[in-house]
Design a protein around this motif. Structure first.
Motif, PDB file in Angstrom:
ATOM      1  N   LEU A 155       0.824  -1.208   0.000  1.00  0.00           N
ATOM      2  CA  LEU A 155       0.000   0.000   0.000  1.00  0.00           C
ATOM      3  C   LEU A 155       0.858   1.259   0.000  1.00  0.00           C
ATOM      4  O   LEU A 155       0.591   2.214  -0.748  1.00  0.00           O
ATOM      5  CB  LEU A 155      -0.954  -0.012   1.192  1.00  0.00           C
ATOM      6  N   ARG A 156       1.891   1.270   0.814  1.00  0.00           N
ATOM      7  CA  ARG A 156       2.753   2.462   0.874  1.00  0.00           C
ATOM      8  C   ARG A 156       3.449   2.710  -0.467  1.00  0.00           C
ATOM      9  O   ARG A 156       3.571   3.851  -0.905  1.00  0.00           O
ATOM     10  CB  ARG A 156       3.776   2.309   2.005  1.00  0.00           C
ATOM     11  N   GLU A 157       3.876   1.636  -1.125  1.00  0.00           N
ATOM     12  CA  GLU A 157       4.520   1.824  -2.423  1.00  0.00           C
ATOM     13  C   GLU A 157       3.512   2.255  -3.488  1.00  0.00           C
ATOM     14  O   GLU A 157       3.849   3.029  -4.396  1.00  0.00           O
ATOM     15  CB  GLU A 157       5.255   0.554  -2.835  1.00  0.00           C
ATOM     16  N   ALA A 158       2.292   1.791  -3.399  1.00  0.00           N
ATOM     17  CA  ALA A 158       1.251   2.264  -4.323  1.00  0.00           C
ATOM     18  C   ALA A 158       1.012   3.751  -4.120  1.00  0.00           C
ATOM     19  O   ALA A 158       0.841   4.516  -5.084  1.00  0.00           O
ATOM     20  CB  ALA A 158      -0.037   1.473  -4.096  1.00  0.00           C
ATOM     21  N   HIS A 159       1.009   4.165  -2.877  1.00  0.00           N
ATOM     22  CA  HIS A 159       0.778   5.570  -2.537  1.00  0.00           C
ATOM     23  C   HIS A 159       1.856   6.470  -3.141  1.00  0.00           C
ATOM     24  O   HIS A 159       1.539   7.505  -3.752  1.00  0.00           O
ATOM     25  CB  HIS A 159       0.747   5.724  -1.013  1.00  0.00           C
TER      26      HIS A 159
END
Length: 206
Positions: A155-159
């Protein structure tokens, strides 16, 4: 980027399922064999299924990112030292590409896109971003296991890659409830938190 689910275009939206694989969840899988079981994790596929069904019906995408132990010579898997220490029961054949244990659980089949992952983040050294861009996907609804590991890292990398993100708060789980709850609180600062029932209802109404 967070989002209002009521404004999404289903055709550019993907349900990103992290690691809901037979070797993690099934009674005959690697983790059950190693005594690593969780009722909360086992309950996830049935909870997530209505979201997958609703998104499929609207022309959206279901994406399965699958933890992989890459086999080397003689089929012996490459296992990171920290993982071998944490999960000493992992052995030849576990999470092997193309194997039953590596596959998405039957409840959530079929996936439109399948991505092998070798670390917590599904973006790390994978083709995930390339595939998402080619498919025209700009919005991700994320679920899976574990909340503080693969889910959080992905999720953090998608963000940071500017995907709009929502997090299924009861569509992911960890081995400890307090760990899950703490992670949900942290991740809700960068993604829209929503329950599976809420997400399914919103998508069905689009």
């Amino acid at each position: 980027m967070s989002l209002d689910l009521a404004t999404i275009d289903p055709k550019t939206t993907g349900l990103l399922i992290v690691d809901l694989q037979n070797d993690f969840l099934h009674a005959d899988g690697a983790y059950a064999r190693g005594g690593q079981k969780s009722a909360e994790i086992a309950a996830l596929p049935a909870r997530v299924k209505p979201v997958a069904d609703a998104l499929r019906a609207k022309g959206g995408w279901v994406i399965s990112t699958q933890f992989t132990l890459v086999p080397g010579k003689g089929g012996e898997p490459f296992i990171s030292p920290h993982l071998k220490e944490l999960r000493p029961f992992l052995t030849k054949g576990d999470f092997a590409p193309g194997g039953w244990g590596h596959s998405l659980v039957d409840t959530l089949q079929p996936a439109d896109l399948v991505i092998e992952k070798v670390a917590y983040s599904a973006f790390y050294m994978s083709r995930l971003e390339w595939v998402l861009r080619k498919a025209g996907i700009d919005t991700l609804i994320i679920c899976g296991i574990v909340t503080n590991g693969g889910v959080a890292s992905t999720l953090r990398e998608a963000h940071v890659r500017d995907f709009r993100t929502a997090l299924l708060t009861d569509g992911c789980a960890a081995f400890k409830t307090e760990t899950h709850d703490r992670s949900i609180a942290d991740l809700s600062t960068i993604a829209t938190p929503v329950t599976c029932a809420e997400a399914a209802a919103i998508i069905a109404g689009l």
